[in-house]
Write an enzyme that holds these catalytic residues in place. Structure first.
Site, PDB file in Angstrom:
ATOM      1  N   SER A  96       0.833  -1.041   0.016  1.00  0.00           N
ATOM      2  CA  SER A  96       0.040   0.061   0.030  1.00  0.00           C
ATOM      3  C   SER A  96       0.952   1.211  -0.155  1.00  0.00           C
ATOM      4  CB  SER A  96      -1.157  -0.142   1.163  1.00  0.00           C
ATOM      5  OG  SER A  96      -1.903   0.965   1.093  1.00  0.00           O
ATOM      6  N   HIS A 119      -2.497  -0.990  -4.769  1.00  0.00           N
ATOM      7  CA  HIS A 119      -3.709  -0.995  -5.105  1.00  0.00           C
ATOM      8  C   HIS A 119      -4.468   0.480  -5.071  1.00  0.00           C
ATOM      9  CE1 HIS A 119      -4.980   0.068  -0.941  1.00  0.00           C
ATOM     10  NE2 HIS A 119      -3.844  -0.353  -0.598  1.00  0.00           N
TER      11      HIS A 119
END
Length: 159
Positions: A96, A119
């Site tokens: 992330s 993501h």
């Protein structure tokens, strides 16, 4: 508690190791982590500590699940502006927001058993329908800024 730690190399004093572990948090939320003694820190504290190592080469070891994308952007920017070579080594995970920090390295190395995960940005929101639409627009803009970092590092297309 900080989630990063600078370590001087006794044999090569111009070389510094930096280990990033734990949650990446905003300046505004740091007090919560301090209250519960959870490893975390803020971009401003990171910048201050990094400034003590001007001109030195830094090896950044990352093992983090990520956290706040804006806090990670502050750390990314601090590393990109650092006067000295920045080598990133993904020790376990750069997930992330931590993956964006990894993009700040002049060189990025990964263990054969480490992972990097990116993501689409996400958040929680409350309010009326117009608030939800606005938040979706904000997330689209955040996604574009993240792509900037990945594209600048990899040279790949935005797709």
């Amino acid at each position: 508690m900080t989630y990063w730690n600078f370590v001087r190399n006794a044999e090569q004093p111009e070389e510094i190791e930096l280990r990033i572990e734990g949650e990446i948090v905003s300046d505004d939320d740091a007090w919560i982590y301090e209250w519960f003694d959870i490893p975390a820190s803020t971009p401003n504290a990171f910048r201050q500590a990094l400034s003590e190592h001007k001109g030195k080469n830094i090896t950044v070891w990352i093992d983090s699940w990520g956290g706040d994308v804006f806090a990670a952007a502050g750390i990314y920017n601090a590393l990109k502006e650092h006067k000295g070579k920045v080598t990133v080594k993904v020790d376990g995970k750069a997930v992330s927001a931590a993956s964006m920090i990894a993009m700040a390295g002049d060189e990025v190395l990964m263990s054969p058993v480490s992972i990097m995960m990116i993501h689409n940005p996400w958040t929680g929101a409350r309010g009326e329908a117009k608030d939800m639409r606005h938040m979706a627009d904000v997330l689209d803009e955040v996604k574009e800024t993240l792509i900037n970092a990945y594209q600048a590092k990899t040279g790949l297309s935005r797709n």
